[in-house]
Design a protein around this motif. Structure first.
Motif, PDB file in Angstrom:
ATOM      1  N   ILE A   1       2.495   1.656  -3.614  1.00 18.66           N
ATOM      2  CA  ILE A   1       1.667   2.108  -4.743  1.00 18.66           C
ATOM      3  C   ILE A   1       0.892   3.380  -4.440  1.00 18.66           C
ATOM      4  O   ILE A   1       0.286   3.957  -5.332  1.00 18.66           O
ATOM      5  CB  ILE A   1       0.707   0.994  -5.226  1.00 18.66           C
ATOM      6  CG1 ILE A   1      -0.333   0.646  -4.165  1.00 18.66           C
ATOM      7  CG2 ILE A   1       1.471  -0.212  -5.673  1.00 18.66           C
ATOM      8  CD1 ILE A   1      -1.403  -0.306  -4.655  1.00 18.66           C
ATOM      9  N   GLY A   2       0.891   3.813  -3.200  1.00 13.91           N
ATOM     10  CA  GLY A   2       0.180   5.035  -2.831  1.00 13.91           C
ATOM     11  C   GLY A   2      -1.179   4.736  -2.244  1.00 13.91           C
ATOM     12  O   GLY A   2      -1.804   3.728  -2.566  1.00 13.91           O
TER      13      GLY A   2
ATOM     14  N   GLU B   1      -4.167   6.259  -2.524  1.00 13.49           N
ATOM     15  CA  GLU B   1      -5.335   6.288  -3.411  1.00 13.49           C
ATOM     16  C   GLU B   1      -5.442   5.009  -4.243  1.00 13.49           C
ATOM     17  O   GLU B   1      -6.520   4.421  -4.375  1.00 13.49           O
ATOM     18  CB  GLU B   1      -5.276   7.516  -4.329  1.00 13.49           C
ATOM     19  CG  GLU B   1      -6.553   7.743  -5.112  1.00 13.49           C
ATOM     20  CD  GLU B   1      -7.762   7.991  -4.219  1.00 13.49           C
ATOM     21  OE1 GLU B   1      -8.839   7.479  -4.573  1.00 13.49           O
ATOM     22  OE2 GLU B   1      -7.644   8.678  -3.199  1.00 13.49           O
ATOM     23  N   GLN B   2      -4.344   4.569  -4.796  1.00 16.80           N
ATOM     24  CA  GLN B   2      -4.323   3.322  -5.565  1.00 16.80           C
ATOM     25  C   GLN B   2      -4.644   2.123  -4.660  1.00 16.80           C
ATOM     26  O   GLN B   2      -5.306   1.177  -5.086  1.00 16.80           O
ATOM     27  CB  GLN B   2      -2.962   3.121  -6.236  1.00 16.80           C
ATOM     28  CG  GLN B   2      -2.660   4.139  -7.316  1.00 16.80           C
ATOM     29  CD  GLN B   2      -3.569   3.950  -8.523  1.00 16.80           C
ATOM     30  OE1 GLN B   2      -3.994   2.850  -8.845  1.00 16.80           O
ATOM     31  NE2 GLN B   2      -3.892   5.052  -9.181  1.00 16.80           N
ATOM     32  N   SER B   3      -4.182   2.186  -3.436  1.00 16.63           N
ATOM     33  CA  SER B   3      -4.450   1.103  -2.486  1.00 16.63           C
ATOM     34  C   SER B   3      -5.937   0.979  -2.213  1.00 16.63           C
ATOM     35  O   SER B   3      -6.481  -0.120  -2.184  1.00 16.63           O
ATOM     36  CB  SER B   3      -3.709   1.350  -1.172  1.00 16.63           C
ATOM     37  OG  SER B   3      -2.331   1.337  -1.382  1.00 16.63           O
ATOM     38  N   ARG B   4      -6.571   2.129  -2.000  1.00 14.52           N
ATOM     39  CA  ARG B   4      -8.017   2.103  -1.752  1.00 14.52           C
ATOM     40  C   ARG B   4      -8.764   1.495  -2.939  1.00 14.52           C
ATOM     41  O   ARG B   4      -9.660   0.680  -2.776  1.00 14.52           O
ATOM     42  CB  ARG B   4      -8.537   3.513  -1.514  1.00 14.52           C
ATOM     43  CG  ARG B   4      -8.252   4.035  -0.155  1.00 14.52           C
ATOM     44  CD  ARG B   4      -8.941   5.381   0.072  1.00 14.52           C
ATOM     45  NE  ARG B   4      -8.187   6.088   1.076  1.00 14.52           N
ATOM     46  CZ  ARG B   4      -7.582   7.253   0.893  1.00 14.52           C
ATOM     47  NH1 ARG B   4      -7.667   7.870  -0.263  1.00 14.52           N
ATOM     48  NH2 ARG B   4      -6.908   7.812   1.863  1.00 14.52           N
ATOM     49  N   GLU B   5      -8.359   1.885  -4.105  1.00 10.01           N
ATOM     50  CA  GLU B   5      -9.058   1.428  -5.309  1.00 10.01           C
ATOM     51  C   GLU B   5      -8.795  -0.039  -5.622  1.00 10.01           C
ATOM     52  O   GLU B   5      -9.715  -0.785  -5.961  1.00 10.01           O
ATOM     53  CB  GLU B   5      -8.637   2.295  -6.500  1.00 10.01           C
ATOM     54  CG  GLU B   5      -9.358   1.938  -7.775  1.00 10.01           C
ATOM     55  CD  GLU B   5      -8.926   2.832  -8.930  1.00 10.01           C
ATOM     56  OE1 GLU B   5      -9.052   2.365 -10.072  1.00 10.01           O
ATOM     57  OE2 GLU B   5      -8.460   3.955  -8.687  1.00 10.01           O
ATOM     58  N   HIS B   6      -7.551  -0.468  -5.491  1.00 10.61           N
ATOM     59  CA  HIS B   6      -7.179  -1.804  -5.951  1.00 10.61           C
ATOM     60  C   HIS B   6      -7.084  -2.861  -4.845  1.00 10.61           C
ATOM     61  O   HIS B   6      -7.324  -4.045  -5.109  1.00 10.61           O
ATOM     62  CB  HIS B   6      -5.851  -1.746  -6.713  1.00 10.61           C
ATOM     63  CG  HIS B   6      -5.930  -0.899  -7.949  1.00 10.61           C
ATOM     64  ND1 HIS B   6      -6.669  -1.262  -9.048  1.00 10.61           N
ATOM     65  CD2 HIS B   6      -5.391   0.306  -8.239  1.00 10.61           C
ATOM     66  CE1 HIS B   6      -6.576  -0.329  -9.978  1.00 10.61           C
ATOM     67  NE2 HIS B   6      -5.806   0.642  -9.510  1.00 10.61           N
TER      68      HIS B   6
ATOM     69  N   ALA C   1       0.833  -1.210   0.000  1.00  5.33           N
ATOM     70  CA  ALA C   1       0.000   0.000   0.000  1.00  5.33           C
ATOM     71  C   ALA C   1       0.863   1.254   0.000  1.00  5.33           C
ATOM     72  O   ALA C   1       0.566   2.212  -0.719  1.00  5.33           O
ATOM     73  CB  ALA C   1      -0.926  -0.005   1.212  1.00  5.33           C
TER      74      ALA C   1
ATOM     75  N   SER D   1     -15.391   4.436   2.983  1.00  7.30           N
ATOM     76  CA  SER D   1     -14.976   3.126   2.456  1.00  7.30           C
ATOM     77  C   SER D   1     -15.122   2.048   3.518  1.00  7.30           C
ATOM     78  O   SER D   1     -15.550   0.932   3.222  1.00  7.30           O
ATOM     79  CB  SER D   1     -13.523   3.182   1.983  1.00  7.30           C
ATOM     80  OG  SER D   1     -13.388   4.065   0.907  1.00  7.30           O
TER      81      SER D   1
END
Length: 130
Positions: free
Chosen positions: A7-8, A10-15, A4, A50
């Motif tokens: 990759i950052g 925001e990307q973690s939340r999404e993916h 997490a 979330s």
């Protein structure tokens, strides 16, 4: 959590969130237990909405899990999300799970609830909690 951070957020939340929820619903009790044990770490990268929309529905299912170890891990880690989701959502979503686990047949599950009671107390206050 290393992934997490790599990759950052925001990307973690999404993916990663869909995969984490899948781990919470996995057919293997060991996977569910491990996922619940990392609840505190994973929720640090999530926003309150979330958690409320994606994670808490999975946690509600785990409160009646047939394996004591899953319920015990849930009891130990459930209250860490209270400061993140705030008072209204704690009252609406976490308190019913807390009360159900408080009536669990296993003494380990009931005892684990009190390990993090301070997290709920800081959000609700002692008057509302009692």
């Amino acid at each position: 959590m290393d992934l997490a951070q790599g990759i950052g957020m925001e990307q973690s939340r999404e993916h990663l969130l869909p995969h984490y929820c899948a781990f919470l619903s996995d057919s293997e009790s060991e996977v569910r237990t491990a996922a619940v044990s990392r609840l505190s770490d994973f929720c640090k990268i999530l926003d309150a909405q979330s958690i409320i929309n994606k994670v808490i529905p999975c946690l509600k299912k785990l409160q009646t899990d047939t394996f004591q170890y899953v319920r015990s891990a849930l009891a130990e880690n459930l209250l860490v999300i209270c400061p993140i989701i705030d008072k209204a959502a704690t009252n609406e979503h976490i308190l019913p799970i807390f009360l159900a686990l408080l009536r669990d047949e296993s003494s380990d599950v009931r005892l684990n609830l009190f390990k993090r009671l301070e997290d709920m107390n800081t959000v609700l206050g002692i008057e509302n909690l009692s």
